[in-house]
Write a protein that holds these residues in place. Structure first.
Motif, PDB file in Angstrom:
ATOM      1  N   ARG A   1       3.187  -1.398 -10.350  1.00 11.21           N
ATOM      2  CA  ARG A   1       3.853  -1.930  -9.359  1.00 11.21           C
ATOM      3  C   ARG A   1       5.734  -1.358  -9.555  1.00 11.21           C
ATOM      4  NH1 ARG A   1       5.923  -4.087  -4.756  1.00 11.21           N
ATOM      5  NH2 ARG A   1       7.354  -5.620  -4.387  1.00 11.21           N
ATOM      6  N   VAL A   2       6.151  -1.193 -11.200  1.00 11.31           N
ATOM      7  CA  VAL A   2       7.181  -0.661 -11.217  1.00 11.31           C
ATOM      8  C   VAL A   2       7.305   0.503 -10.819  1.00 11.31           C
ATOM      9  CG1 VAL A   2       8.455   0.108 -13.685  1.00 11.31           C
ATOM     10  CG2 VAL A   2       7.848  -1.964 -13.769  1.00 11.31           C
ATOM     11  N   LEU A   3       6.222   1.719 -10.958  1.00 14.38           N
ATOM     12  CA  LEU A   3       6.058   3.187 -11.377  1.00 14.38           C
ATOM     13  C   LEU A   3       5.974   3.181  -9.299  1.00 14.38           C
ATOM     14  CD1 LEU A   3       3.619   4.044 -13.831  1.00 14.38           C
ATOM     15  CD2 LEU A   3       5.811   3.973 -14.229  1.00 14.38           C
ATOM     16  N   LEU A   4       5.293   2.443  -8.983  1.00 12.30           N
ATOM     17  CA  LEU A   4       5.283   3.065  -7.671  1.00 12.30           C
ATOM     18  C   LEU A   4       5.802   1.481  -6.777  1.00 12.30           C
ATOM     19  CD1 LEU A   4       1.679   4.160  -7.270  1.00 12.30           C
ATOM     20  CD2 LEU A   4       3.400   5.301  -7.616  1.00 12.30           C
ATOM     21  N   PRO A   5       7.016   1.366  -6.766  1.00  9.84           N
ATOM     22  CA  PRO A   5       7.472  -0.160  -6.033  1.00  9.84           C
ATOM     23  C   PRO A   5       7.698  -0.177  -4.753  1.00  9.84           C
ATOM     24  CG  PRO A   5       9.457   1.871  -6.972  1.00  9.84           C
ATOM     25  CD  PRO A   5       7.880   1.893  -6.987  1.00  9.84           C
ATOM     26  N   ASP A   6       6.726   0.734  -3.868  1.00  6.64           N
ATOM     27  CA  ASP A   6       7.409   0.816  -1.929  1.00  6.64           C
ATOM     28  C   ASP A   6       5.731   0.596  -1.734  1.00  6.64           C
ATOM     29  OD1 ASP A   6       9.597   1.212  -3.049  1.00  6.64           O
ATOM     30  OD2 ASP A   6       9.395   3.524  -2.718  1.00  6.64           O
ATOM     31  N   ASP A   7       5.002   0.900  -3.296  1.00  5.69           N
ATOM     32  CA  ASP A   7       3.700   0.662  -2.284  1.00  5.69           C
ATOM     33  C   ASP A   7       2.766  -0.007  -2.039  1.00  5.69           C
ATOM     34  OD1 ASP A   7       0.588   3.386  -3.366  1.00  5.69           O
ATOM     35  OD2 ASP A   7       0.410   0.754  -2.170  1.00  5.69           O
ATOM     36  N   ALA A   8       3.057  -1.084  -0.886  1.00  2.67           N
ATOM     37  CA  ALA A   8       2.324  -2.027   0.136  1.00  2.67           C
ATOM     38  C   ALA A   8       1.178  -2.418  -1.335  1.00  2.67           C
ATOM     39  CB  ALA A   8       2.289  -2.086   0.832  1.00  2.67           C
ATOM     40  N   ASP A   9      -0.011  -1.206  -1.216  1.00  6.82           N
ATOM     41  CA  ASP A   9      -1.025  -1.803  -1.969  1.00  6.82           C
ATOM     42  C   ASP A   9      -1.226  -2.118  -3.262  1.00  6.82           C
ATOM     43  OD1 ASP A   9      -2.893  -1.136   0.504  1.00  6.82           O
ATOM     44  OD2 ASP A   9      -2.448   1.113   0.527  1.00  6.82           O
ATOM     45  N   VAL A  10      -0.275  -1.535  -3.599  1.00  8.19           N
ATOM     46  CA  VAL A  10      -0.024  -1.437  -5.647  1.00  8.19           C
ATOM     47  C   VAL A  10       0.280  -3.829  -5.589  1.00  8.19           C
ATOM     48  CG1 VAL A  10       1.579  -1.316  -7.560  1.00  8.19           C
ATOM     49  CG2 VAL A  10       0.188   0.361  -5.961  1.00  8.19           C
ATOM     50  N   ALA A  11       0.956  -3.394  -4.470  1.00  7.55           N
ATOM     51  CA  ALA A  11       1.877  -4.777  -4.101  1.00  7.55           C
ATOM     52  C   ALA A  11       0.567  -5.827  -4.010  1.00  7.55           C
ATOM     53  CB  ALA A  11       2.598  -4.781  -3.088  1.00  7.55           C
ATOM     54  N   GLY A  12       0.043  -5.552  -3.093  1.00  5.98           N
ATOM     55  CA  GLY A  12      -0.889  -6.576  -2.806  1.00  5.98           C
ATOM     56  C   GLY A  12      -1.849  -6.750  -4.136  1.00  5.98           C
ATOM     57  N   LEU A  13      -2.321  -5.840  -4.986  1.00  8.01           N
ATOM     58  CA  LEU A  13      -3.396  -5.930  -6.017  1.00  8.01           C
ATOM     59  C   LEU A  13      -2.643  -7.132  -6.655  1.00  8.01           C
ATOM     60  CD1 LEU A  13      -5.451  -5.384  -7.393  1.00  8.01           C
ATOM     61  CD2 LEU A  13      -5.183  -3.849  -8.245  1.00  8.01           C
ATOM     62  N   LEU A  14      -0.985  -6.442  -7.135  1.00  8.14           N
ATOM     63  CA  LEU A  14      -1.144  -7.405  -7.997  1.00  8.14           C
ATOM     64  C   LEU A  14      -0.818  -8.788  -7.438  1.00  8.14           C
ATOM     65  CD1 LEU A  14       0.708  -7.994 -10.919  1.00  8.14           C
ATOM     66  CD2 LEU A  14       3.188  -7.214  -9.638  1.00  8.14           C
ATOM     67  N   GLY A  15      -0.736  -8.958  -6.089  1.00  5.08           N
ATOM     68  CA  GLY A  15      -0.190 -10.288  -5.483  1.00  5.08           C
ATOM     69  C   GLY A  15      -1.366 -11.014  -5.938  1.00  5.08           C
ATOM     70  N   LEU A  16      -2.827 -10.301  -5.277  1.00  6.08           N
ATOM     71  CA  LEU A  16      -3.878 -10.796  -5.491  1.00  6.08           C
ATOM     72  C   LEU A  16      -4.086 -10.897  -6.993  1.00  6.08           C
ATOM     73  CD1 LEU A  16      -7.213 -11.226  -3.966  1.00  6.08           C
ATOM     74  CD2 LEU A  16      -7.452  -9.087  -4.643  1.00  6.08           C
TER      75      LEU A  16
ATOM     76  N   ARG B   1       3.892  -6.796   4.534  1.00  4.24           N
ATOM     77  CA  ARG B   1       4.995  -5.855   5.954  1.00  4.24           C
ATOM     78  C   ARG B   1       4.111  -4.276   6.450  1.00  4.24           C
ATOM     79  NH1 ARG B   1      10.236  -5.617   2.250  1.00  4.24           N
ATOM     80  NH2 ARG B   1       8.883  -4.428   1.569  1.00  4.24           N
ATOM     81  N   ARG B   2       3.669  -3.841   5.667  1.00  5.05           N
ATOM     82  CA  ARG B   2       3.107  -2.262   6.018  1.00  5.05           C
ATOM     83  C   ARG B   2       2.074  -2.251   7.566  1.00  5.05           C
ATOM     84  NH1 ARG B   2      -0.206   0.992   2.615  1.00  5.05           N
ATOM     85  NH2 ARG B   2      -2.161  -0.472   3.505  1.00  5.05           N
ATOM     86  N   ARG B   3       2.193  -1.480   8.041  1.00  6.74           N
ATOM     87  CA  ARG B   3       0.898  -2.297   9.414  1.00  6.74           C
ATOM     88  C   ARG B   3       0.067  -0.790  10.023  1.00  6.74           C
ATOM     89  NH1 ARG B   3       0.497  -7.503  10.325  1.00  6.74           N
ATOM     90  NH2 ARG B   3       1.739  -8.104   9.652  1.00  6.74           N
ATOM     91  N   PRO B   4      -0.828  -1.452  10.123  1.00  6.16           N
ATOM     92  CA  PRO B   4      -2.209  -1.912   9.241  1.00  6.16           C
ATOM     93  C   PRO B   4      -2.114  -2.584   7.904  1.00  6.16           C
ATOM     94  CG  PRO B   4      -3.133  -0.279   9.885  1.00  6.16           C
ATOM     95  CD  PRO B   4      -1.857   0.107   9.873  1.00  6.16           C
ATOM     96  N   PRO B   5      -2.081  -3.592   7.356  1.00  2.70           N
ATOM     97  CA  PRO B   5      -2.213  -4.032   6.119  1.00  2.70           C
ATOM     98  C   PRO B   5      -3.472  -3.307   5.261  1.00  2.70           C
ATOM     99  CG  PRO B   5      -2.705  -5.820   7.517  1.00  2.70           C
ATOM    100  CD  PRO B   5      -2.532  -5.237   8.535  1.00  2.70           C
ATOM    101  N   GLY B   6      -3.422  -3.175   4.544  1.00  2.00           N
ATOM    102  CA  GLY B   6      -4.659  -2.856   3.119  1.00  2.00           C
ATOM    103  C   GLY B   6      -5.847  -3.141   2.880  1.00  2.00           C
ATOM    104  N   ARG B   7      -6.694  -3.305   2.108  1.00  2.00           N
ATOM    105  CA  ARG B   7      -7.382  -4.473   1.465  1.00  2.00           C
ATOM    106  C   ARG B   7      -7.270  -5.074   0.365  1.00  2.00           C
ATOM    107  NH1 ARG B   7     -11.467  -1.863  -2.553  1.00  2.00           N
ATOM    108  NH2 ARG B   7     -10.683   0.406  -3.296  1.00  2.00           N
ATOM    109  N   PHE B   8      -6.636  -4.409  -0.217  1.00  2.00           N
ATOM    110  CA  PHE B   8      -5.652  -5.562  -1.123  1.00  2.00           C
ATOM    111  C   PHE B   8      -4.745  -6.764  -0.741  1.00  2.00           C
ATOM    112  CE2 PHE B   8      -6.994  -1.964  -3.447  1.00  2.00           C
ATOM    113  CZ  PHE B   8      -8.186  -2.543  -4.554  1.00  2.00           C
ATOM    114  N   ALA B   9      -4.257  -5.985   0.315  1.00  2.00           N
ATOM    115  CA  ALA B   9      -3.020  -7.337   0.901  1.00  2.00           C
ATOM    116  C   ALA B   9      -3.863  -7.817   1.571  1.00  2.00           C
ATOM    117  CB  ALA B   9      -2.175  -6.004   1.968  1.00  2.00           C
ATOM    118  N   LEU B  10      -4.760  -7.948   2.226  1.00  2.00           N
ATOM    119  CA  LEU B  10      -5.339  -8.561   3.255  1.00  2.00           C
ATOM    120  C   LEU B  10      -6.393  -9.671   2.305  1.00  2.00           C
ATOM    121  CD1 LEU B  10      -7.025  -6.401   6.282  1.00  2.00           C
ATOM    122  CD2 LEU B  10      -5.424  -8.278   5.519  1.00  2.00           C
ATOM    123  N   MET B  11      -7.214  -8.914   0.722  1.00  2.00           N
ATOM    124  CA  MET B  11      -7.464  -9.814  -0.412  1.00  2.00           C
ATOM    125  C   MET B  11      -6.262 -11.056  -1.192  1.00  2.00           C
ATOM    126  SD  MET B  11     -10.798  -7.484  -2.882  1.00  2.00           S
ATOM    127  CE  MET B  11      -9.827  -5.825  -2.356  1.00  2.00           C
ATOM    128  N   ALA B  12      -5.397 -10.465  -1.143  1.00  2.00           N
ATOM    129  CA  ALA B  12      -3.908 -10.822  -1.670  1.00  2.00           C
ATOM    130  C   ALA B  12      -3.967 -12.518  -0.235  1.00  2.00           C
ATOM    131  CB  ALA B  12      -2.839 -10.602  -1.721  1.00  2.00           C
TER     132      ALA B  12
END
Lengths: 114, 415
Positions: free
Chosen positions: B222-237, B283-294
């Motif tokens: 999350r620190v290294l790829l702060p703009d990546d929606a899937d990274v945010a999704g995985l950390l959230g999950l 926020r990213r459309r369409p949402p990725g799998r980690f975003a949806l799982m989260a």
């Protein structure tokens, strides 16, 4: 720089009765690949079908056993190869993706420098 | 030995290992050599820090020592050794990402992408990531996955050999490859997490060591790829799922289902942070799998009680998830949600459509989900058979105990 042997494995039966234009498309694919990557291509050839292969194995008695056919019988047979020069594996993979192999795929093997 | 120094070294090992190793690999041009030098640097810290005091930036101190040692070793190498293949670093590559971004990517990112390269076997990616990025010993990694240390050592050695021989590059992938390669990294972290969250084998339901490693890896990404929606999704999950950790087992160690958990004991801070990340990921459309799982985990986290769960929303999210990730396991979870949203009969027919999925043939959650639906439909005999089948397919002792208690509860009136 490093060298990679890209082995093309395909189902030979796909070329026994090829769809209209399939062979031309494949040849055109190879021509384009050759043009685009000419500086990286160190060699390459198409092979005769696996049925034309002859395998030799030392029989441990000073002689050889000679058999008809390829070393390993697989659904997809080695049908051609390229020898490519590449910076690294990612570079080799990026090039290999452009090699036509509709009826199978390609295997990327690093050459071991001796 | 001063206990505070020892603690400082241990802390630096946990926090800075990836940073120190990644920075040293670039100088050493060889992962094995870099590892050796970094281990030496930590050993040196144990003797130097009691006299000099703990440096203000331990990571920088360790990196300097490890890099200096790598340079010494390289100087001493014989002419023969110089012909050994070297790791391909970004500098030699035709495709440095520096051209697109002015920032120099963090060395840790190079290390992560190398460890999770798709040319490596999936189990090797997990092992290398834990070994090299998290700094665990081979014995620790072997224990985590319940394999012999020699097996794990062979797996790691083989992967390292391939990195060198096939010249898997030590760099951040090109921009156009980044989404696919990031997905491979996230898959590794997710696998470490799920293996820890419900251990497939053994006596413990949760393997805290694995869960914590997954969490710190996700935080690092999350620190290294702060703009990546899937990274945010995985950390959230991970945060939202992990927030329920203290309620998943009862006081006597039995598995407690989501429906029976004391929600007031969920980790409110973890949930708040997780919800923020889910909003970011969606926020990213369409949402990725980690975003949806989260997002699915978020629906549970936000429901004040089990009966207030928004099952229709969950079915909708599962529909989106199945569409982008047609995995039978996802379809199974969708069927369970359908069973609550539209009733057990509809859920059961959705579930039975998955009966022939080869991937689910030995998956214990299929018969246990089926058993629950059958029990709710009053079909006790069939439910018991399904629980018995689930028991045969489960190797985790806590889950087995849970299934046995379910089975016992059904051995009532109509048996």
């Amino acid at each position: 720089m490093a060298e990679y042997l890209v082995l093309i494995y395909e189902d030979e039966s796909a070329y026994e009765r090829p769809a209209e234009g399939a062979v031309e498309t494949m040849m055109e694919g190879h021509r384009l690949f050759g043009e685009r990557h000419a500086p990286s291509i160190r060699g390459g050839n198409a092979l005769q079908p696996a049925a034309t292969a002859t395998s030799l194995r030392e029989d441990g008695d000073g002689g050889f056993t000679i058999t008809d056919g390829a070393f390993a019988e697989t659904k997809e047979a080695l049908g051609g190869y390229y020898l490519l020069e590449a910076v690294d594996l990612d570079d080799a993979i990026a090039m290999a993706k452009e090699i036509p192999a509709r009826a199978g795929g390609v295997e990327v093997r690093p050459i071991r420098p001796l | 030995m001063d206990a505070s120094v020892e603690a400082a070294v241990a802390d630096a090992h946990r926090r800075e290992w990836a940073f120190v190793l990644a920075a040293t690999v670039r100088v050493a041009g060889d992962i094995d050599l870099a590892e050796e030098c970094v281990q030496d640097a930590y050993a040196q810290a144990l003797t130097a820090w009691p006299d000099q005091g703990v440096p203000t930036r331990p990571g920088a101190w360790l990196t300097t020592v490890a890099r200096r040692r790598a340079i010494d070793v390289l100087r001493r190498r014989t002419a023969h050794d110089r012909f050994l293949p070297e790791l391909v670093t970004g500098e030699q590559s035709v495709s440095t990402p520096g051209a697109e971004s002015a920032e120099v990517p963090d060395d840790r990112l190079r290390l992560v992408f190398t460890c999770c390269h798709p040319a490596l076997a999936p189990e090797a990616r997990v092992a290398l990531t834990l070994r090299l990025v998290c700094g665990l010993t081979t014995a620790e990694v072997a224990r985590m996955f319940l394999v012999q240390e020699s097996t794990m050592a062979a797996r790691i050695t083989r992967a390292k050999k391939k990195i060198t021989a096939a010249r898997i590059p030590y760099r951040v992938p090109r921009l156009e490859e980044l989404p696919e390669r990031t997905d491979a990294v996230l898959t590794v972290v997710h696998l470490v997490f799920t293996t820890g969250h419900t251990a497939p084998l053994g006596t413990d339901l949760v393997r805290t060591d694995l869960v914590e490693r997954a969490l710190s890896l996700a935080r690092m990404l999350r620190v290294l790829l702060p703009d990546d929606a899937d990274v945010a999704g995985l950390l959230g999950l991970i945060l939202l799922t992990h927030a329920r950790r203290s309620t998943r087992l009862s006081d006597n160690g039995a598995l407690t289902l989501l429906s029976d958990q004391d929600r007031s004991r969920w980790d409110a801070d973890g949930i708040a942070e997780g919800l923020g990340l889910v909003r970011d990921a969606l926020r990213r459309r369409p949402p990725g799998r980690f975003a949806l799982m989260a997002a699915i985990a978020a629906v549970h986290a936000e429901a004040p009680t089990w009966s207030a769960t928004d099952w229709a929303e969950l079915v909708g999210l599962y529909d989106l998830l199945v569409a982008i990730w047609p995995s039978p396991v996802v379809a199974l979870n969708r069927a369970v949600a359908v069973g609550f949203a539209e009733g057990p009969a509809t859920g059961l027919s959705a579930l039975d459509r998955l009966a022939d999925e080869p991937q689910l043939a030995t998956y214990g959650y299929l018969p246990s989900a089926r058993a629950d639906l059958l029990a709710r439909l009053g079909r006790g005999d069939e439910a018991r058979d399904a629980y018995r089948l689930a028991l045969q397919l489960t190797d985790n002792a806590v889950e087995q105990e849970f299934l046995r208690s379910r089975l016992d509860a059904l051995e009532g009136p109509d048996s």
